[in-house]
Structure formats: C-alpha cells, structure tokens
Motif scaffolding. Structure first.
Motif, PDB file in Angstrom:
ATOM      1  N   ASP A 199       0.828  -1.207   0.000  1.00  0.00           N
ATOM      2  CA  ASP A 199       0.000   0.000   0.000  1.00  0.00           C
ATOM      3  C   ASP A 199       0.860   1.254   0.000  1.00  0.00           C
ATOM      4  O   ASP A 199       0.501   2.268  -0.593  1.00  0.00           O
ATOM      5  N   LYS A 200       1.993   1.191   0.687  1.00  0.00           N
ATOM      6  CA  LYS A 200       2.920   2.315   0.737  1.00  0.00           C
ATOM      7  C   LYS A 200       4.179   1.941  -0.040  1.00  0.00           C
ATOM      8  O   LYS A 200       4.663   0.821   0.066  1.00  0.00           O
ATOM      9  N   PRO A 201       4.716   2.886  -0.820  1.00  0.00           N
ATOM     10  CA  PRO A 201       5.910   2.566  -1.626  1.00  0.00           C
ATOM     11  C   PRO A 201       7.112   2.227  -0.746  1.00  0.00           C
ATOM     12  O   PRO A 201       7.364   2.901   0.259  1.00  0.00           O
ATOM     13  N   ILE A 202       7.834   1.169  -1.114  1.00  0.00           N
ATOM     14  CA  ILE A 202       9.029   0.745  -0.388  1.00  0.00           C
ATOM     15  C   ILE A 202      10.202   0.760  -1.360  1.00  0.00           C
ATOM     16  O   ILE A 202      10.173   0.095  -2.388  1.00  0.00           O
ATOM     17  N   THR A 203      11.201   1.543  -1.021  1.00  0.00           N
ATOM     18  CA  THR A 203      12.376   1.635  -1.882  1.00  0.00           C
ATOM     19  C   THR A 203      13.556   0.867  -1.314  1.00  0.00           C
ATOM     20  O   THR A 203      14.429   0.424  -2.062  1.00  0.00           O
ATOM     21  N   GLU A 204      13.603   0.691   0.022  1.00  0.00           N
ATOM     22  CA  GLU A 204      14.701  -0.034   0.651  1.00  0.00           C
ATOM     23  C   GLU A 204      14.138  -1.006   1.680  1.00  0.00           C
ATOM     24  O   GLU A 204      13.505  -0.588   2.658  1.00  0.00           O
ATOM     25  N   ALA A 205      14.362  -2.281   1.452  1.00  0.00           N
ATOM     26  CA  ALA A 205      13.883  -3.326   2.355  1.00  0.00           C
ATOM     27  C   ALA A 205      14.405  -4.659   1.847  1.00  0.00           C
ATOM     28  O   ALA A 205      14.966  -4.740   0.741  1.00  0.00           O
ATOM     29  N   PHE A 206      14.234  -5.705   2.656  1.00  0.00           N
ATOM     30  CA  PHE A 206      14.612  -7.061   2.254  1.00  0.00           C
ATOM     31  C   PHE A 206      13.399  -7.950   2.437  1.00  0.00           C
ATOM     32  O   PHE A 206      12.839  -8.050   3.534  1.00  0.00           O
ATOM     33  N   ALA A 207      12.961  -8.616   1.359  1.00  0.00           N
ATOM     34  CA  ALA A 207      11.804  -9.506   1.404  1.00  0.00           C
ATOM     35  C   ALA A 207      12.270 -10.934   1.638  1.00  0.00           C
ATOM     36  O   ALA A 207      13.172 -11.425   0.946  1.00  0.00           O
ATOM     37  N   VAL A 208      11.666 -11.609   2.608  1.00  0.00           N
ATOM     38  CA  VAL A 208      12.032 -12.977   2.956  1.00  0.00           C
ATOM     39  C   VAL A 208      11.282 -13.943   2.041  1.00  0.00           C
ATOM     40  O   VAL A 208      10.048 -13.900   1.972  1.00  0.00           O
ATOM     41  N   SER A 209      12.014 -14.816   1.348  1.00  0.00           N
ATOM     42  CA  SER A 209      11.379 -15.816   0.492  1.00  0.00           C
ATOM     43  C   SER A 209      11.464 -17.217   1.095  1.00  0.00           C
ATOM     44  O   SER A 209      10.596 -18.050   0.854  1.00  0.00           O
ATOM     45  N   ARG A 210      12.515 -17.471   1.884  1.00  0.00           N
ATOM     46  CA  ARG A 210      12.662 -18.791   2.496  1.00  0.00           C
ATOM     47  C   ARG A 210      13.648 -18.705   3.649  1.00  0.00           C
ATOM     48  O   ARG A 210      14.590 -17.911   3.615  1.00  0.00           O
ATOM     49  N   LEU A 211      13.402 -19.482   4.698  1.00  0.00           N
ATOM     50  CA  LEU A 211      14.332 -19.529   5.833  1.00  0.00           C
ATOM     51  C   LEU A 211      15.355 -20.626   5.570  1.00  0.00           C
ATOM     52  O   LEU A 211      15.004 -21.768   5.277  1.00  0.00           O
ATOM     53  N   SER A 212      16.638 -20.266   5.682  1.00  0.00           N
ATOM     54  CA  SER A 212      17.697 -21.250   5.508  1.00  0.00           C
ATOM     55  C   SER A 212      18.218 -21.745   6.853  1.00  0.00           C
ATOM     56  O   SER A 212      19.026 -22.654   6.907  1.00  0.00           O
ATOM     57  N   ASN A 213      17.739 -21.124   7.935  1.00  0.00           N
ATOM     58  CA  ASN A 213      18.137 -21.524   9.283  1.00  0.00           C
ATOM     59  C   ASN A 213      16.868 -21.944  10.032  1.00  0.00           C
ATOM     60  O   ASN A 213      16.026 -21.115  10.355  1.00  0.00           O
ATOM     61  N   THR A 214      16.741 -23.248  10.307  1.00  0.00           N
ATOM     62  CA  THR A 214      15.511 -23.745  10.939  1.00  0.00           C
ATOM     63  C   THR A 214      15.356 -23.244  12.375  1.00  0.00           C
ATOM     64  O   THR A 214      14.251 -23.268  12.919  1.00  0.00           O
ATOM     65  N   ALA A 215      16.435 -22.769  12.961  1.00  0.00           N
ATOM     66  CA  ALA A 215      16.347 -22.241  14.331  1.00  0.00           C
ATOM     67  C   ALA A 215      15.743 -20.845  14.350  1.00  0.00           C
ATOM     68  O   ALA A 215      15.372 -20.338  15.409  1.00  0.00           O
ATOM     69  N   GLN A 216      15.621 -20.238  13.190  1.00  0.00           N
ATOM     70  CA  GLN A 216      15.051 -18.892  13.103  1.00  0.00           C
ATOM     71  C   GLN A 216      13.528 -18.985  13.200  1.00  0.00           C
ATOM     72  O   GLN A 216      12.875 -19.569  12.343  1.00  0.00           O
ATOM     73  N   THR A 217      12.969 -18.417  14.265  1.00  0.00           N
ATOM     74  CA  THR A 217      11.522 -18.522  14.485  1.00  0.00           C
ATOM     75  C   THR A 217      10.808 -17.172  14.418  1.00  0.00           C
ATOM     76  O   THR A 217       9.592 -17.130  14.336  1.00  0.00           O
ATOM     77  N   LYS A 218      11.564 -16.081  14.435  1.00  0.00           N
ATOM     78  CA  LYS A 218      10.923 -14.764  14.459  1.00  0.00           C
ATOM     79  C   LYS A 218      10.493 -14.310  13.068  1.00  0.00           C
ATOM     80  O   LYS A 218       9.633 -13.433  12.940  1.00  0.00           O
ATOM     81  N   LEU A 219      11.056 -14.890  12.026  1.00  0.00           N
ATOM     82  CA  LEU A 219      10.725 -14.499  10.668  1.00  0.00           C
ATOM     83  C   LEU A 219      10.056 -15.657   9.939  1.00  0.00           C
ATOM     84  O   LEU A 219      10.223 -16.822  10.309  1.00  0.00           O
TER      85      LEU A 219
END
Length: 323
Positions: free
Chosen positions: A282-302
């Motif tokens: 809805d709002k333009p984003i020029t700088e950010a990182f989009a998550v497509s897949r987790l490569s670390n299974t211990a990562q639970t916040k994303l």
C-alpha cells in the motif's frame, strides 16, 4: 592612359557618399558573417554540454567522451600499481632446469590487502589445497605459506612470505555506469567501461551473498583486477564481461585479517532487496529485504513473506543488512 587610382579612393566621377556607404555595408557584412559563425560554434558547444547524447538525429559537440581508446589511467597510478599487482599460476613449467610461466596455467591477478603478506585473487573455485605459484611484476617467485577460500565471493586469500613490506592498493566502492576502468595484462593497460548493474541471482539469494554485479561494455580476460583512473581497485572480473564490486571484499576483509578465516553474519534467510525486485504494498518501499525462504531452521521470528524494513531503527539496504 589615365593613371590607376589607389584602391581606397573612389572611381572617377563616382558619388563620394555612395562609395562610403558601400564600403560600410561591406564591412558590416563581413562582421555579421564572422559573428554568425562564432555564435553557431558557441551554441553547438553549449548544446553538446547540455545534451551529450545529441538531440533527435542531430549530433552536437560534447565534452563527454565514451571512447575507450582515448581513456588512459593516470601516469603516477600506472607506475605505482605495477608494484602492487601479483600474478597467480597453477604451476610453473620446467624443462631441464629452465622454469617459465605458461599463459595456459594463469589463474588470476592478485592485489595485496595487508603489508604483512596477504594477497587476494578471484579464482571462482576452491584452490586452498592446491599447489599454486605467485609471482610479482618482476617475475620473481613468492613463497606461499597459507591459502583461504571464500565460497560466496569466489575470492582466494593467499599469504606470501615476502622479504619486503607489501604495498597496498586503495579501494573504490562506488561504481557508476559509463565510468571508465582499466585492467593490466601482459604488461599493458587496457580500458573498458561499465555498462550496467545487474542482480547476481535473479531467483533470490542469501542475505550474506553479493547482490550485484556489473556488466562491461567489452569483453576482457577474466580473473583480473579492475582499477579506476586514479588507481583505486574497483573489483574483480569474474567472467569476460562481469565485475564483482570490491565492496564485497571490504565486507569480510577486516574480520579475515583478524581471525585468518572467513565468516559471515547472517540472518539465516533467503530473499531479495527492494532494489532488485519491486515490492508491491500500500505504501511505496524503496529499501527493504523480502524474505522468500528460511535457511536456518532455528530462526523462528521471521517467516516467508515478511518484509524487513528496519533493524534497530536503521533502514535496511543492500549494504547495512549484512552488518
């Protein structure tokens, strides 16, 4: 016969006023033509400066020169860099005691990153366990004591035991399209230009991987180091026309020189930056990182589909996300 009159005098029986008017008109005509030519020349230079690519089908005089044939590296930089460049070979060829370097065994061009003997070269393959040969610009063999390979950038770090303190090159992280660059091979400097910036992996990449490469206008021999006009290192030619930005070496070099090993700080995710693929919200984003897949299974916040915009109040970009 009447004597001939000097050219500045009127003809016999002519009207003096008409003669003077005629001479003034001739002078005015000459001045007008000269002024017109000068004006057109100035206008063409001005248009060439304002519109270096020309306007429509017209071509103007331009101060912007993209011809690689006319680009040269600074004389002072050229002399200094010859002492800072090393050449890496898979082996030295020997015939009955004669030892020489064959171009077929050339692996790449290295530069010094520390005065105590560390070099770095792009090879694109893990040669840390292979026997290789390093020589300086005088073709003197250097004794190699250690090798460390970085699988993400394809860079090989080489430690030589040199009797002399190594001379270091300066780095230039910022690369601009149409900026000239120079490579050194066979004791000659060759020029080229940056054509465009491209994503290294259009399908997505780890947050620790290099995100961008640069494409050159003309093909060069790969595995060479590219420099700008002042002798600053811009990056490594990973193929005949692709440049890996020197900033990816800058990211890992300080920690490597401290620990003599390669390590990356990673969020354990795969994805892409907003600059690589536009993120629709809805709002333009020029700088950010989009998550497509987790490569670390211990990562639970994303999770896949999350957009990382800020970390600790700092807007995420291709550079600071890694840090």
């Amino acid at each position: 016969m009447p004597k001939s009159l000097p050219p500045h005098l009127p003809k016999p029986m002519s009207n003096l006023k008409n003669h003077q008017l005629s001479e003034r008109l001739k002078l005015l005509f000459v001045v007008s033509v000269v002024s017109l030519l000068a004006g057109l020349s100035g206008a063409s230079i001005m248009f060439g400066w304002l519109l270096p690519e020309g306007y429509g089908n017209n071509i103007f005089i331009s101060s912007k020169n993209k011809s690689t044939e006319n680009s040269t590296i600074d004389e002072s930089a050229r002399k200094e860099l010859t002492d800072k460049i090393y050449f890496i070979y898979s082996q030295a060829t020997k015939i009955n005691g004669l030892q020489y370097l064959d171009n077929n065994n050339f692996l790449g061009e290295a530069i010094a990153i520390s005065s105590d003997g560390w070099l770095v070269v792009y090879v694109g393959q893990n040669l840390s366990t292979n026997n290789i040969v390093a020589v300086n610009h005088k073709n003197n063999l250097e004794k190699i004591s250690q090798k460390v390979y970085d699988q993400y950038t394809g860079l090989l770090f080489i430690k030589i035991d040199s009797a002399n303190q190594l001379k270091l090159v300066n780095f230039q992280n910022n690369i601009i399209e149409d900026e000239p660059l120079f490579v050194y091979r066979d004791k000659k400097w060759q020029s080229n230009y940056i054509d465009k910036k491209v994503s290294a992996d259009p399908s997505g990449h780890l947050d620790i991987e290099p995100a961008w490469h640069y494409v050159l206008k003309n093909n060069q021999q790969k595995n060479l180091v590219a420099f700008d006009q002042r002798g600053n290192a811009l990056g490594f030619l990973t193929s005949a026309n692709t440049l890996l930005n020197i900033k990816y070496l800058n990211r890992i070099m300080p920690q490597f020189l401290s620990n003599k090993s390669i390590s990356y700080n990673s969020l354990g995710i795969e994805g892409f930056y907003a600059g690589e693929k536009p993120i629709v919200t809805d709002k333009p984003i020029t700088e950010a990182f989009a998550v497509s897949r987790l490569s670390n299974t211990a990562q639970t916040k994303l999770k896949a589909g999350d957009i990382i915009i800020e970390i600790d109040g700092v807007v995420v970009s291709e550079d600071n996300l890694w840090y």
